[in-house]
Design a protein around this motif. Structure first.
Motif, mmCIF file in Angstrom:
data_model
loop_
_atom_site.group_PDB
_atom_site.id
_atom_site.type_symbol
_atom_site.label_atom_id
_atom_site.label_comp_id
_atom_site.label_asym_id
_atom_site.label_seq_id
_atom_site.Cartn_x
_atom_site.Cartn_y
_atom_site.Cartn_z
ATOM 1 N N ARG A 98 -53.399 97.823 2.741
ATOM 2 C CA ARG A 98 -51.860 98.376 1.948
ATOM 3 C C ARG A 98 -51.295 97.921 1.921
ATOM 4 N NH1 ARG A 98 -49.757 102.601 5.990
ATOM 5 N NH2 ARG A 98 -51.268 103.027 7.889
ATOM 6 N N PRO A 99 -51.208 96.300 1.640
ATOM 7 C CA PRO A 99 -49.756 96.218 2.355
ATOM 8 C C PRO A 99 -48.377 96.403 1.628
ATOM 9 C CG PRO A 99 -51.081 94.630 0.502
ATOM 10 C CD PRO A 99 -51.679 96.063 1.427
ATOM 11 N N ASP A 100 -48.195 96.986 1.221
ATOM 12 C CA ASP A 100 -46.903 97.355 0.625
ATOM 13 C C ASP A 100 -46.257 98.410 1.662
ATOM 14 O OD1 ASP A 100 -47.167 96.214 -2.036
ATOM 15 O OD2 ASP A 100 -47.902 98.085 -3.265
ATOM 16 N N LEU A 151 -54.492 83.399 6.065
ATOM 17 C CA LEU A 151 -54.555 84.507 4.590
ATOM 18 C C LEU A 151 -55.880 84.678 4.671
ATOM 19 C CD1 LEU A 151 -53.180 81.601 1.819
ATOM 20 C CD2 LEU A 151 -51.989 84.075 3.058
ATOM 21 N N PRO A 152 -55.854 86.265 4.078
ATOM 22 C CA PRO A 152 -57.525 87.007 3.868
ATOM 23 C C PRO A 152 -58.274 85.741 2.799
ATOM 24 C CG PRO A 152 -55.709 88.639 3.904
ATOM 25 C CD PRO A 152 -55.176 87.431 3.924
ATOM 26 N N ALA A 153 -59.202 86.301 2.746
ATOM 27 C CA ALA A 153 -60.096 85.623 1.887
ATOM 28 C C ALA A 153 -60.160 86.012 0.731
ATOM 29 C CB ALA A 153 -61.882 85.263 2.715
ATOM 30 N N ALA A 154 -59.442 87.101 -0.247
ATOM 31 C CA ALA A 154 -59.648 87.433 -0.946
ATOM 32 C C ALA A 154 -58.317 86.392 -1.295
ATOM 33 C CB ALA A 154 -59.352 88.434 -1.591
ATOM 34 N N ASP A 155 -57.182 86.346 -0.638
ATOM 35 C CA ASP A 155 -55.920 86.023 -1.181
ATOM 36 C C ASP A 155 -56.103 83.844 -1.721
ATOM 37 O OD1 ASP A 155 -54.836 88.532 -1.520
ATOM 38 O OD2 ASP A 155 -54.488 87.683 0.752
ATOM 39 N N LEU A 156 -57.089 83.202 -0.955
ATOM 40 C CA LEU A 156 -57.866 81.955 -1.009
ATOM 41 C C LEU A 156 -57.908 81.579 -2.141
ATOM 42 C CD1 LEU A 156 -59.260 81.652 2.051
ATOM 43 C CD2 LEU A 156 -56.768 80.676 1.683
ATOM 44 N N PRO A 157 -57.231 80.481 -3.109
ATOM 45 C CA PRO A 157 -57.911 80.268 -4.214
ATOM 46 C C PRO A 157 -59.003 79.820 -4.393
ATOM 47 C CG PRO A 157 -55.793 78.145 -3.263
ATOM 48 C CD PRO A 157 -56.203 79.745 -2.546
ATOM 49 N N ALA A 158 -59.262 80.778 -5.841
ATOM 50 C CA ALA A 158 -60.837 80.323 -5.711
ATOM 51 C C ALA A 158 -61.487 78.992 -6.410
ATOM 52 C CB ALA A 158 -61.469 81.874 -6.395
ATOM 53 N N LEU A 199 -45.801 78.161 2.989
ATOM 54 C CA LEU A 199 -46.460 79.021 4.462
ATOM 55 C C LEU A 199 -47.512 77.875 5.595
ATOM 56 C CD1 LEU A 199 -49.113 80.492 2.235
ATOM 57 C CD2 LEU A 199 -48.383 81.285 3.748
ATOM 58 N N HIS A 200 -47.115 76.057 5.260
ATOM 59 C CA HIS A 200 -48.019 75.324 6.312
ATOM 60 C C HIS A 200 -46.187 75.396 7.144
ATOM 61 C CE1 HIS A 200 -49.572 71.672 7.598
ATOM 62 N NE2 HIS A 200 -48.549 70.786 7.409
ATOM 63 N N ILE A 201 -45.139 74.695 6.231
ATOM 64 C CA ILE A 201 -43.983 75.155 7.600
ATOM 65 C C ILE A 201 -44.629 76.234 8.502
ATOM 66 C CG2 ILE A 201 -41.610 75.316 7.500
ATOM 67 C CD1 ILE A 201 -40.968 74.501 5.093
ATOM 68 N N HIS A 202 -44.683 77.217 8.924
ATOM 69 C CA HIS A 202 -44.428 78.640 9.675
ATOM 70 C C HIS A 202 -46.151 78.314 9.718
ATOM 71 C CE1 HIS A 202 -41.602 81.075 7.763
ATOM 72 N NE2 HIS A 202 -41.614 81.201 7.259
ATOM 73 N N ARG A 203 -46.406 77.758 9.372
ATOM 74 C CA ARG A 203 -47.812 78.090 10.291
ATOM 75 C C ARG A 203 -47.607 76.592 11.680
ATOM 76 N NH1 ARG A 203 -51.220 77.021 5.516
ATOM 77 N NH2 ARG A 203 -52.588 79.435 5.814
ATOM 78 N N LEU A 214 -45.698 88.890 6.422
ATOM 79 C CA LEU A 214 -46.085 89.652 7.095
ATOM 80 C C LEU A 214 -47.813 90.671 6.443
ATOM 81 C CD1 LEU A 214 -43.832 91.609 9.342
ATOM 82 C CD2 LEU A 214 -45.153 90.134 9.946
ATOM 83 N N ARG A 215 -47.198 90.524 5.123
ATOM 84 C CA ARG A 215 -47.731 90.898 3.937
ATOM 85 C C ARG A 215 -49.247 90.208 4.036
ATOM 86 N NH1 ARG A 215 -45.709 94.377 -0.762
ATOM 87 N NH2 ARG A 215 -43.352 94.846 0.312
ATOM 88 N N LEU A 216 -48.952 89.394 4.050
ATOM 89 C CA LEU A 216 -50.146 88.306 3.945
ATOM 90 C C LEU A 216 -51.426 87.995 5.108
ATOM 91 C CD1 LEU A 216 -48.745 84.992 2.313
ATOM 92 C CD2 LEU A 216 -50.279 87.125 1.276
ATOM 93 N N TYR A 217 -50.444 88.608 6.569
ATOM 94 C CA TYR A 217 -51.619 88.829 7.668
ATOM 95 C C TYR A 217 -52.095 90.087 7.732
ATOM 96 C CZ TYR A 217 -52.892 88.897 12.128
ATOM 97 O OH TYR A 217 -53.132 88.765 13.798
ATOM 98 N N PRO A 218 -53.761 90.176 7.942
ATOM 99 C CA PRO A 218 -54.774 91.265 8.111
ATOM 100 C C PRO A 218 -54.879 91.817 9.048
ATOM 101 C CG PRO A 218 -56.141 89.145 8.759
ATOM 102 C CD PRO A 218 -54.028 88.236 8.769
ATOM 103 N N TRP A 219 -53.652 91.627 10.083
ATOM 104 C CA TRP A 219 -53.656 92.756 11.224
ATOM 105 C C TRP A 219 -54.734 93.623 11.236
ATOM 106 C CZ3 TRP A 219 -48.794 92.553 12.551
ATOM 107 C CH2 TRP A 219 -48.041 92.323 12.320
ATOM 108 N N PRO A 220 -55.562 93.537 12.373
ATOM 109 C CA PRO A 220 -56.671 93.459 12.683
ATOM 110 C C PRO A 220 -56.720 94.905 13.644
ATOM 111 C CG PRO A 220 -56.174 91.816 13.700
ATOM 112 C CD PRO A 220 -55.367 90.724 12.809
ATOM 113 N N GLY A 221 -55.130 95.067 14.720
ATOM 114 C CA GLY A 221 -55.824 95.342 15.473
ATOM 115 C C GLY A 221 -54.331 96.603 14.526
#
Length: 450
Positions: free
Chosen positions: A319-321, A389-396, A411-415, A350-357
């Protein structure tokens, strides 16, 4: 150690004042004597006495006229009227004016000590009640459910529907999704809101103590049981008991819990007597309950009894929204967070992060970011160590699924920025661009819609 209680003695009989002051001093109370209304008014203004022993006939007026001044000095003060001219009308007038208790002369000192102790105990209980009411109001305010996603709206609808019921509710979801918050929301949205809400973590309580904690214990039931003590079920009678990590409860106690749910009675450890209770049970587990039943960790019959009503909390990654409103809500509630806001592009990251916790991790990251901030803007994404990025968000594959170039660059800059612990100079060097260019790119990042 709390200071001794203050007692003001107001009587024109100086010998009586001296006798009572010495007696109260031996009892550990701090007593001061006055013999006129004027002197008592000034002393009350300075000392704010907890108890006042008041004679109604004084050289400069009626002692009852002093009561408003005494209560202005300390609205919690307990006034005990001591009179040598008792009458029914006098007693009624005194109680109407705010007198706590009424004694006649000659006064028995033992009875006077008992009345004073009772008055002090009443004041103590009133303060405890005030604290409890304030804490309950704060818990009610903090039980607000925050989210805008369709999944969260379904949860809110179930909370409103289940709050009015008295049946058990089983709350499931990963660790950190907010199961205890949901339990508070159910309690405060229902008719039991004014009654106690107690919680117990079944995984945190030692196995040897959990039975006594939940069901109570009789004096002498085991070594160290020096007094009879109610358990949480009895203390929460008429209210709600939230049992977190219920699948971690030892199997013998699961059977006893089932008995309480079925019969509405609790039997203290070491007792043969059952006590009726009207406590609603909300239970939670971060394990899939069906798997816990299959593995033998959760009794099947208890599962069926708890699973009358069920709410599942979806993980934050689904529920990233809800992340932007959650961030705003948490920033307002965290102590140094008022006025802080997310930096440009932070909501999208923050929406893109999977948030395991889940929400617990989001709160911790925001709190840490607030501690490290240098201005009004915070950048919590820089603290996410395992950002990906979660696997579902990676280009397929296929042009329509590829991320735009500016998005990949951002994304690269922030990494790199996170790898350099937020140091802009080192980040610019790693990227092979000037510091001013890096600042411009960060400044020009689009802000996610709110």
């Amino acid at each position: 150690m709390s200071p001794p209680a203050q007692v003001l003695i107001l009587d024109d009989d100086r010998f009586f004042c001296h006798l009572v002051r010495d007696e109260l001093g031996r009892a550990g109370l701090d007593a001061v004597a006055e013999h006129t209304l004027a002197g008592a008014r000034e002393t009350a203004r300075k000392l704010h006495p907890d108890v006042v022993l008041l004679d109604n006939q004084l050289p400069d007026g009626d002692g009852l006229t002093l009561i408003p001044d005494l209560l202005r000095a300390n609205e919690d003060a307990k006034v005990i009227l001591i009179t040598g001219f008792p009458s029914f009308d006098n007693a009624v007038d005194a109680l109407r004016d705010g007198v706590h208790d009424y004694l006649t002369k000659p006064v028995d000192l033992e009875k006077l000590r008992t009345v004073i102790r009772r008055a002090l105990r009443t004041g103590e209980l009133e303060r405890i009640e005030q604290v409890a009411r304030r804490r309950s109001a704060e818990e009610r305010d903090s039980s607000a459910l925050v989210g805008v996603s369709a999944a969260w709206r379904e949860v809110e609808a179930l909370v409103q529907r289940f709050a009015a019921a008295g049946s058990p509710v089983l709350i499931t979801g990963e660790s950190g999704t907010g199961k205890s918050l949901l339990a508070r929301s159910i309690h405060y949205a229902g008719p039991r809101a004014a009654s106690p809400l107690l919680a117990a973590n079944c995984a945190a309580l030692p196995e040897g103590l959990i039975e006594a904690e939940l069901f109570g214990v009789e004096k002498g039931a085991f070594t160290g049981a020096v007094a009879t003590r109610k358990g949480l079920f009895e203390i929460a009678d008429g209210g709600t008991l939230f049992l977190d990590e219920v699948a971690e409860m030892p199997p013998p106690l699961q059977a006893k819990l089932l008995s309480v749910l079925e019969d509405g009675e609790v039997r203290r450890l070491g007792s043969a007597t059952c006590h009726p209770v009207r406590t609603r049970v909300l239970a939670a587990t971060n394990l899939p309950p069906e798997e816990a039943v299959a593995s033998g960790r959760l009794r099947r019959d208890l599962y069926y009894r708890l699973n009358v009503l069920r709410i599942h909390l979806p993980p934050l990654r689904d529920r990233p929204d809800d992340i932007p409103p959650l961030c705003r809500h948490l920033l307002m509630r965290l102590p140094p967070g008022r006025g802080a806001r997310l930096g440009p592009g932070e909501e999208r990251l923050l929406r893109l992060y999977p948030w395991p916790g889940n929400v617990r991790e989001l709160k911790n990251v925001l709190e840490r970011s607030l501690m490290l901030q240098d201005g009004a803007e915070i950048h919590p994404s820089r603290l996410l160590e395992a950002f990906a990025l979660p696997a579902a968000d990676l280009p397929a594959g296929g042009d329509e699924t590829l991320l735009p170039l500016d998005e990949l660059e951002r994304l690269h800059i922030h990494r790199i920025l996170r790898a350099c612990d937020g140091n802009l100079t080192h980040t610019a060097q790693k990227l092979g661009i000037s510091l001013s260019t890096l600042r411009r790119k960060l400044r020009d990042e689009p802000t996610a819609a709110t």
